[in-house]
Write a protein that holds these residues in place. Structure first.
Motif, PDB file in Angstrom:
ATOM      1  N   PHE A   1      -6.916   9.148   7.836  1.00  0.00           N
ATOM      2  CA  PHE A   1      -5.660   8.523   7.443  1.00  0.00           C
ATOM      3  C   PHE A   1      -4.522   9.520   7.535  1.00  0.00           C
ATOM      4  N   ALA A   2      -3.452   9.099   8.192  1.00  0.00           N
ATOM      5  CA  ALA A   2      -2.195   9.848   8.204  1.00  0.00           C
ATOM      6  C   ALA A   2      -1.165   8.955   7.523  1.00  0.00           C
ATOM      7  N   PRO A   3      -0.384   9.485   6.593  1.00  0.00           N
ATOM      8  CA  PRO A   3       0.554   8.629   5.856  1.00  0.00           C
ATOM      9  C   PRO A   3       1.770   8.215   6.690  1.00  0.00           C
ATOM     10  N   ASP A   4       1.511   7.420   7.718  1.00  0.00           N
ATOM     11  CA  ASP A   4       2.611   6.896   8.534  1.00  0.00           C
ATOM     12  C   ASP A   4       2.477   5.380   8.643  1.00  0.00           C
ATOM     13  N   ALA A   5       3.508   4.741   9.160  1.00  0.00           N
ATOM     14  CA  ALA A   5       3.538   3.274   9.230  1.00  0.00           C
ATOM     15  C   ALA A   5       2.354   2.725  10.017  1.00  0.00           C
ATOM     16  N   ARG A   6       1.980   3.402  11.064  1.00  0.00           N
ATOM     17  CA  ARG A   6       0.880   2.930  11.914  1.00  0.00           C
ATOM     18  C   ARG A   6      -0.425   2.820  11.129  1.00  0.00           C
ATOM     19  N   ASP A   7      -0.742   3.845  10.325  1.00  0.00           N
ATOM     20  CA  ASP A   7      -1.997   3.796   9.570  1.00  0.00           C
ATOM     21  C   ASP A   7      -1.935   2.819   8.395  1.00  0.00           C
ATOM     22  N   PHE A   8      -0.773   2.680   7.771  1.00  0.00           N
ATOM     23  CA  PHE A   8      -0.645   1.666   6.718  1.00  0.00           C
ATOM     24  C   PHE A   8      -0.852   0.270   7.307  1.00  0.00           C
ATOM     25  N   LEU A   9      -0.267  -0.003   8.471  1.00  0.00           N
ATOM     26  CA  LEU A   9      -0.449  -1.310   9.118  1.00  0.00           C
ATOM     27  C   LEU A   9      -1.893  -1.509   9.568  1.00  0.00           C
TER      28      LEU A   9
ATOM     29  N   HIS B   1       0.838  -1.209   0.000  1.00  0.00           N
ATOM     30  CA  HIS B   1       0.000   0.000   0.000  1.00  0.00           C
ATOM     31  C   HIS B   1       0.871   1.256   0.000  1.00  0.00           C
ATOM     32  N   TRP B   2       1.929   1.226   0.783  1.00  0.00           N
ATOM     33  CA  TRP B   2       2.833   2.379   0.840  1.00  0.00           C
ATOM     34  C   TRP B   2       3.492   2.618  -0.521  1.00  0.00           C
ATOM     35  N   VAL B   3       3.957   1.536  -1.167  1.00  0.00           N
ATOM     36  CA  VAL B   3       4.600   1.668  -2.478  1.00  0.00           C
ATOM     37  C   VAL B   3       3.636   2.317  -3.469  1.00  0.00           C
ATOM     38  N   LEU B   4       2.414   1.830  -3.523  1.00  0.00           N
ATOM     39  CA  LEU B   4       1.437   2.424  -4.443  1.00  0.00           C
ATOM     40  C   LEU B   4       1.117   3.869  -4.063  1.00  0.00           C
ATOM     41  N   PHE B   5       0.990   4.129  -2.775  1.00  0.00           N
ATOM     42  CA  PHE B   5       0.674   5.477  -2.292  1.00  0.00           C
ATOM     43  C   PHE B   5       1.759   6.473  -2.716  1.00  0.00           C
ATOM     44  N   VAL B   6       3.010   6.056  -2.626  1.00  0.00           N
ATOM     45  CA  VAL B   6       4.132   6.933  -2.952  1.00  0.00           C
ATOM     46  C   VAL B   6       4.354   7.015  -4.467  1.00  0.00           C
ATOM     47  N   ALA B   7       4.234   5.898  -5.163  1.00  0.00           N
ATOM     48  CA  ALA B   7       4.651   5.838  -6.563  1.00  0.00           C
ATOM     49  C   ALA B   7       3.544   6.123  -7.574  1.00  0.00           C
ATOM     50  N   ALA B   8       2.304   5.859  -7.234  1.00  0.00           N
ATOM     51  CA  ALA B   8       1.210   6.049  -8.197  1.00  0.00           C
ATOM     52  C   ALA B   8       0.524   7.389  -7.930  1.00  0.00           C
ATOM     53  N   PRO B   9       0.504   8.273  -8.897  1.00  0.00           N
ATOM     54  CA  PRO B   9      -0.063   9.607  -8.672  1.00  0.00           C
ATOM     55  C   PRO B   9      -1.559   9.613  -8.341  1.00  0.00           C
ATOM     56  N   THR B  10      -2.289   8.592  -8.769  1.00  0.00           N
ATOM     57  CA  THR B  10      -3.741   8.565  -8.508  1.00  0.00           C
ATOM     58  C   THR B  10      -4.101   7.762  -7.267  1.00  0.00           C
ATOM     59  N   ALA B  11      -3.104   7.301  -6.515  1.00  0.00           N
ATOM     60  CA  ALA B  11      -3.369   6.507  -5.309  1.00  0.00           C
ATOM     61  C   ALA B  11      -3.417   7.423  -4.093  1.00  0.00           C
TER      62      ALA B  11
END
Length: 147
Positions: A83-91, A67-77
């Motif tokens: 949601f806060a873009p930190d490890a805790r919320d991704f997990l 999810h993090w990879v897509l969030f960072v790399a895909a412009p439409t993700a």
């Protein structure tokens, strides 16, 4: 990398890693159960359960990284909701998706939606695999204690 390649590659890699982790964990749990014939069935079951719980936790982490990879790399993700873009919320989001809990307080958009659906299906299958393994080992332990 073009977004379509990410859309395909990230779920394929995440599912592949999760299945390999789970297969290895089930194998280790099986070896642990078979080698512990002289210990109590409860201790044996707890050891197998701990191994499999650790495997599920690692699998959730693999999907969180996806999810993090897509969030960072895909412009439409992106995510909406709390949601806060930190490890805790991704997990947290990954655990809710993997277990098919789907609380709804965080909503994925763009290519994250496909990965979320694939994660829910993968989690369902791997949790069922764990349940089947534990059921069979419990049945085996119970039948051997009856003899």
């Amino acid at each position: 990398m073009p977004e379509i390649l990410l859309l395909i590659a990230v779920p394929v890699v995440a599912v592949s890693l999760a299945v390999v982790i789970h297969g290895y964990a089930v194998r280790q749990a099986t070896l642990g159960v078979q080698s512990d014939d002289d210990t109590s069935p409860r201790r044996t079951a707890m050891k197998a359960l701990a191994i499999l719980f650790l495997a599920h936790s690692l699998e959730i982490a693999v999907f969180a990284i996806g999810h993090w990879v897509l969030f960072v790399a895909a412009p439409t993700a992106y995510f909406t909701g709390s949601f806060a873009p930190d490890a805790r919320d991704f997990l947290y989001f990954s655990a809710a998706s993997y277990t098919s809990l789907g609380l709804g307080d965080i909503q994925p958009h763009g290519p994250l939606r496909l990965l979320t659906g694939v994660e829910a299906l993968t989690g369902l299958i791997l949790i069922a695999w764990t349940a089947a393994f534990l059921f069979e080992e419990t049945r085996r332990q119970f039948s051997s204690s009856q003899n």
